[in-house]
Design an enzyme around this catalytic site. Structure first.
Site, PDB file in Angstrom:
ATOM      1  N   ARG A  10       0.367  14.665  13.001  1.00 32.28           N
ATOM      2  CA  ARG A  10       1.167  14.322  11.815  1.00 32.28           C
ATOM      3  C   ARG A  10       1.411  15.581  10.983  1.00 32.28           C
ATOM      4  NH1 ARG A  10      -1.193   8.781   9.403  1.00 32.28           N
ATOM      5  NH2 ARG A  10       0.763   8.769   8.261  1.00 32.28           N
ATOM      6  N   LYS A  41       0.843  -1.210   0.000  1.00 31.70           N
ATOM      7  CA  LYS A  41       0.000   0.000   0.000  1.00 31.70           C
ATOM      8  C   LYS A  41       0.876   1.257   0.000  1.00 31.70           C
ATOM      9  CE  LYS A  41      -1.728   1.549   4.092  1.00 31.70           C
ATOM     10  NZ  LYS A  41      -1.411   2.947   4.414  1.00 31.70           N
ATOM     11  N   ASN A  42       1.872   1.278   0.894  1.00 30.26           N
ATOM     12  CA  ASN A  42       2.626   2.518   1.055  1.00 30.26           C
ATOM     13  C   ASN A  42       3.638   2.769  -0.062  1.00 30.26           C
ATOM     14  OD1 ASN A  42       1.095   3.095   3.246  1.00 30.26           O
ATOM     15  ND2 ASN A  42       2.623   2.488   4.772  1.00 30.26           N
ATOM     16  N   ASP A  94       4.406   0.421  12.223  1.00 35.76           N
ATOM     17  CA  ASP A  94       3.203  -0.208  11.661  1.00 35.76           C
ATOM     18  C   ASP A  94       3.023  -1.660  12.115  1.00 35.76           C
ATOM     19  OD1 ASP A  94       2.646   2.148  10.406  1.00 35.76           O
ATOM     20  OD2 ASP A  94       3.349   1.532   8.432  1.00 35.76           O
ATOM     21  N   CYS A 103      -5.546  13.007  12.740  1.00 33.97           N
ATOM     22  CA  CYS A 103      -5.254  11.586  12.595  1.00 33.97           C
ATOM     23  C   CYS A 103      -5.226  10.963  13.977  1.00 33.97           C
ATOM     24  CB  CYS A 103      -3.909  11.397  11.923  1.00 33.97           C
ATOM     25  SG  CYS A 103      -3.539   9.683  11.682  1.00 33.97           S
ATOM     26  N   ARG A 133      -8.735  -0.336   4.705  1.00 29.31           N
ATOM     27  CA  ARG A 133      -7.881   0.679   4.077  1.00 29.31           C
ATOM     28  C   ARG A 133      -6.529   0.081   3.700  1.00 29.31           C
ATOM     29  NH1 ARG A 133      -6.209   4.533   7.722  1.00 29.31           N
ATOM     30  NH2 ARG A 133      -4.715   4.741   6.043  1.00 29.31           N
TER      31      ARG A 133
HETATM   32  N1  EPU Z   1       6.872  14.267  10.901  1.00 25.77           N
HETATM   33  C1  EPU Z   1       7.143  15.572  11.214  1.00 25.77           C
HETATM   34  N2  EPU Z   1       7.091  16.493  10.209  1.00 25.77           N
HETATM   35  C2  EPU Z   1       6.801  16.167   8.929  1.00 25.77           C
HETATM   36  C3  EPU Z   1       6.522  14.815   8.621  1.00 25.77           C
HETATM   37  C4  EPU Z   1       6.575  13.894   9.641  1.00 25.77           C
HETATM   38  O1  EPU Z   1       7.417  15.905  12.353  1.00 25.77           O
HETATM   39  O2  EPU Z   1       6.767  17.060   8.067  1.00 25.77           O
HETATM   40  C5  EPU Z   1       6.936  13.258  11.967  1.00 25.77           C
HETATM   41  C6  EPU Z   1       5.633  12.468  12.116  1.00 25.77           C
HETATM   42  O3  EPU Z   1       4.725  13.161  12.937  1.00 25.77           O
HETATM   43  C7  EPU Z   1       6.119  11.183  12.722  1.00 25.77           C
HETATM   44  C8  EPU Z   1       7.479  10.975  12.031  1.00 25.77           C
HETATM   45  O4  EPU Z   1       7.874  12.280  11.580  1.00 25.77           O
HETATM   46  O5  EPU Z   1       6.362  11.371  14.090  1.00 25.77           O
HETATM   47  C9  EPU Z   1       7.461  10.026  10.859  1.00 25.77           C
HETATM   48  O6  EPU Z   1       6.378  10.352   9.993  1.00 25.77           O
HETATM   49  P1  EPU Z   1       6.421  10.072   8.436  1.00 25.77           P
HETATM   50  O7  EPU Z   1       6.303  11.371   7.724  1.00 25.77           O
HETATM   51  O8  EPU Z   1       7.574   9.204   8.100  1.00 25.77           O
HETATM   52  O9  EPU Z   1       5.077   9.287   8.213  1.00 25.77           O
HETATM   53  P2  EPU Z   1       4.236   9.301   6.889  1.00 25.77           P
HETATM   54  O10 EPU Z   1       5.124   9.449   5.746  1.00 25.77           O
HETATM   55  O11 EPU Z   1       3.108  10.252   7.054  1.00 25.77           O
HETATM   56  C10 EPU Z   1       4.359   6.736   6.430  1.00 25.77           C
HETATM   57  C11 EPU Z   1       3.355   5.631   6.271  1.00 25.77           C
HETATM   58  C12 EPU Z   1       2.765   5.288   7.629  1.00 25.77           C
HETATM   59  C13 EPU Z   1       3.900   4.870   8.557  1.00 25.77           C
HETATM   60  C14 EPU Z   1       4.939   5.997   8.638  1.00 25.77           C
HETATM   61  C15 EPU Z   1       6.150   5.642   9.464  1.00 25.77           C
HETATM   62  C16 EPU Z   1       2.532   6.034   4.041  1.00 25.77           C
HETATM   63  C17 EPU Z   1       1.400   6.404   3.166  1.00 25.77           C
HETATM   64  N3  EPU Z   1       2.302   6.064   5.352  1.00 25.77           N
HETATM   65  O12 EPU Z   1       3.617   7.849   6.939  1.00 25.77           O
HETATM   66  O13 EPU Z   1       1.885   4.188   7.434  1.00 25.77           O
HETATM   67  O14 EPU Z   1       3.396   4.617   9.844  1.00 25.77           O
HETATM   68  O15 EPU Z   1       5.389   6.340   7.313  1.00 25.77           O
HETATM   69  O16 EPU Z   1       6.759   4.516   8.959  1.00 25.77           O
HETATM   70  O17 EPU Z   1       3.583   5.688   3.552  1.00 25.77           O
HETATM   71  C18 EPU Z   1       0.051   2.825   7.847  1.00 25.77           C
HETATM   72  O18 EPU Z   1       0.303   2.237   6.787  1.00 25.77           O
HETATM   73  O19 EPU Z   1      -0.812   2.411   8.679  1.00 25.77           O
HETATM   74  C19 EPU Z   1       0.747   4.063   8.150  1.00 25.77           C
HETATM   75  C20 EPU Z   1       0.310   4.924   9.063  1.00 25.77           C
END
Ligand code: EPU
Length: 424
Positions: free
Chosen positions: A122, A22-23, A308, A117, A400
């Site tokens: 996030r 998915k991701n 995850d 969320c 999802r």
């Molecule tokens: N963060 C910040 N600032 C930013 C972006 C992120 O502080 O601008 C923080 C977040 O709040 C969090 C950490 O950095 O504490 C990591 O967040 P990240 O941005 O890596 O998460 P994401 O890209 O929004 C993806 C996956 C998530 C998975 C996370 C961590 C996708 C679509 N989603 O989210 O997947 O948990 O990386 O590995 O790729 C899931 O599949 O259930 C899911 C939530």
């Protein structure tokens, strides 16, 4: 709304086939906005999130054909719009991945902020910072991120935030940098396999990228990108969830089609707990017969233990004798599943971002509520070992991210039924 009714006690046995990630899929579908030519994405899991991404792309004017049975999506973004509205973006946080490709293609776009969320705050400050570094003027106003530039210019971009690197942030910068003039160095990039997969798709489109999958990615911008045909990598979290399902039920499950090296952290923890895991010819086999030992787990960015998989491991630790300690370092508030597991009899306490789980001899079925995708998976695993019947409400969360999870579990011998929830 639908719910799952699980009668616990069956020991899972047999073979399960893992679907596409998915991701990986979501940013790759968004990347098709970077070219007017046809892109074909294969091994697409049939999930709510992939369907929502198709809906958003269609709204943007992309011609999308989705063969759900074959898992193939064909897209042609001849003349995409640059505005992604709240009504669509709020349905899925990953739509923030539209920012990079829309900016790269159109130099002007407006994408709604994704909204709240349940797994915690996030923010997208790192996405905004990174795109600004490439020369975009970024403004957040009236709930939208506005991004515009005359051109994107390559530079160095540091992607490390308070909780480590950001996965979708790295994806966004990568998708913008491929169209920037000159060289971009993305430092402290997310190392998740989904980033390497996105880079491989972009390379097939004509992008010049090295180092993806590691902490430093180098991108030489190109003037245009062309169509590409790509099969996404297997879903490591789906595979990990079935590994824990085998362990928690004392079963014996062969997991086919997974990429074993992507699951090293999960395998390591299961082995430490006393579970037998073997890998042969693309199959991971998990035996959960022995009594497990308690664990200390800390979630970390890849290649560390994935956030995850945290809820699923909490289910295993809930019935493992001794005291386990689970620390969540990516989303400190991602523990909504604990209070629901407590309804099943789990002995859990939460101190800040650390769960202390005292293993009990048995869980007992009860009605519970799914709160988010991985929390739901954790509840399903707990329900599989609980005595009696567990009703899991609001399972749209699990749909999802898990393709036909109830069917796959049933084929392994689980007693699980999907019914309309009259009370919801
Ligand atoms: N963060 C910040 N600032 C930013 C972006 C992120 O502080 O601008 C923080 C977040 O709040 C969090 C950490 O950095 O504490 C990591 O967040 P990240 O941005 O890596 O998460 P994401 O890209 O929004 C993806 C996956 C998530 C998975 C996370 C961590 C996708 C679509 N989603 O989210 O997947 O948990 O990386 O590995 O790729 C899931 O599949 O259930 C899911 C939530």
């Amino acid at each position: 709304m639908e719910k799952l009714i699980v009668s616990g006690g069956a020991s899972l046995k047999g073979v399960v086939q893992i679907g596409g990630s998915k991701n990986s899929c979501l940013p790759i579908l968004a990347a098709s906005l970077l070219t007017p030519e046809k892109c074909v994405v294969r091994n697409v899991p049939d999930l709510m999130d992939t369907r929502v991404m198709c809906k958003i792309l269609r709204w943007l004017g992309v011609h999308v054909s989705h063969d759900r049975k074959a898992g193939v999506i064909e897209m042609r973004a001849e003349n995409p719009l640059g505005v992604a509205p709240y009504e669509l973006v709020r349905q899925m946080r990953a739509s923030v991945c539209l920012l990079g490709p829309l900016l790269g293609r159109l130099h002007n776009c407006k994408v709604s902020l994704p909204g709240g969320c349940v797994i915690g705050n996030r923010p997208i400050d790192q996405h905004i910072k990174g795109l600004s570094r490439l020369g975009a003027e970024m403004k957040v106003e009236n709930g939208y991120v506005h991004a515009r530039c005359d051109e994107l210019v390559g530079t160095d971009v540091f992607m490390g935030g308070r909780f480590g690197s950001t996965v979708t942030g790295t994806a966004n910068i990568l998708m913008a940098a491929v169209r920037a003039r000159g060289t971009t160095i993305i430092d402290c990039a997310a190392c998740e396999p989904e980033i390497a997969d996105l880079a491989n798709f972009l390379i097939k489109m004509g992008a010049k990228i090295t180092g993806a999958g590691g902490p430093t990615i180098e991108v030489q911008g190109v003037e245009e990108l062309h169509g590409a045909d790509h099969a996404v990598i297997p879903d490591r979290i789906e595979a990990g969830t079935f590994m824990v399902a085998a362990a928690v039920t004392g079963g014996d499950v062969e997991i086919k089609g997974a990429c074993a090296p992507h699951l090293n952290a999960v395998r390591d923890k299961l082995e430490e707990a006393g579970v037998t895991v073997t890998r042969t010819n693309g199959t991971i086999r998990v035996w959960g017969g022995a009594k497990c030992r308690p664990l200390e787990i800390t979630t970390m960015p890849y290649p560390g233990f994935p956030t995850d998989m945290q809820a699923q491991m909490c289910a295993l630790m809930a019935i493992t004798p001794g005291i386990s300690v689970v620390t969540e370092k990516i989303y400190p508030n991602r523990f909504m599943h604990l209070s629901e597991m407590a309804r099943l009899g789990a002995d859990v306490a939460l101190e800040s971002n650390t769960a202390i789980i005292k293993g009990v001899n048995r869980l007992s079925g009860a009605p519970v509520m799914a709160s988010d995708l991985r929390a739901s998976a954790g509840l399903v695993l707990a329900a599989l070992v609980a005595d009696g019947e567990t009703d899991i409400k609001r399972i749209y969360h699990i749909d999802r991210g898990y393709e036909h999870i109830d069917q796959k579990l049933r084929e392994l011998g689980a007693v699980i039924e999907r019914v309309d929830d009259q009370e919801d």
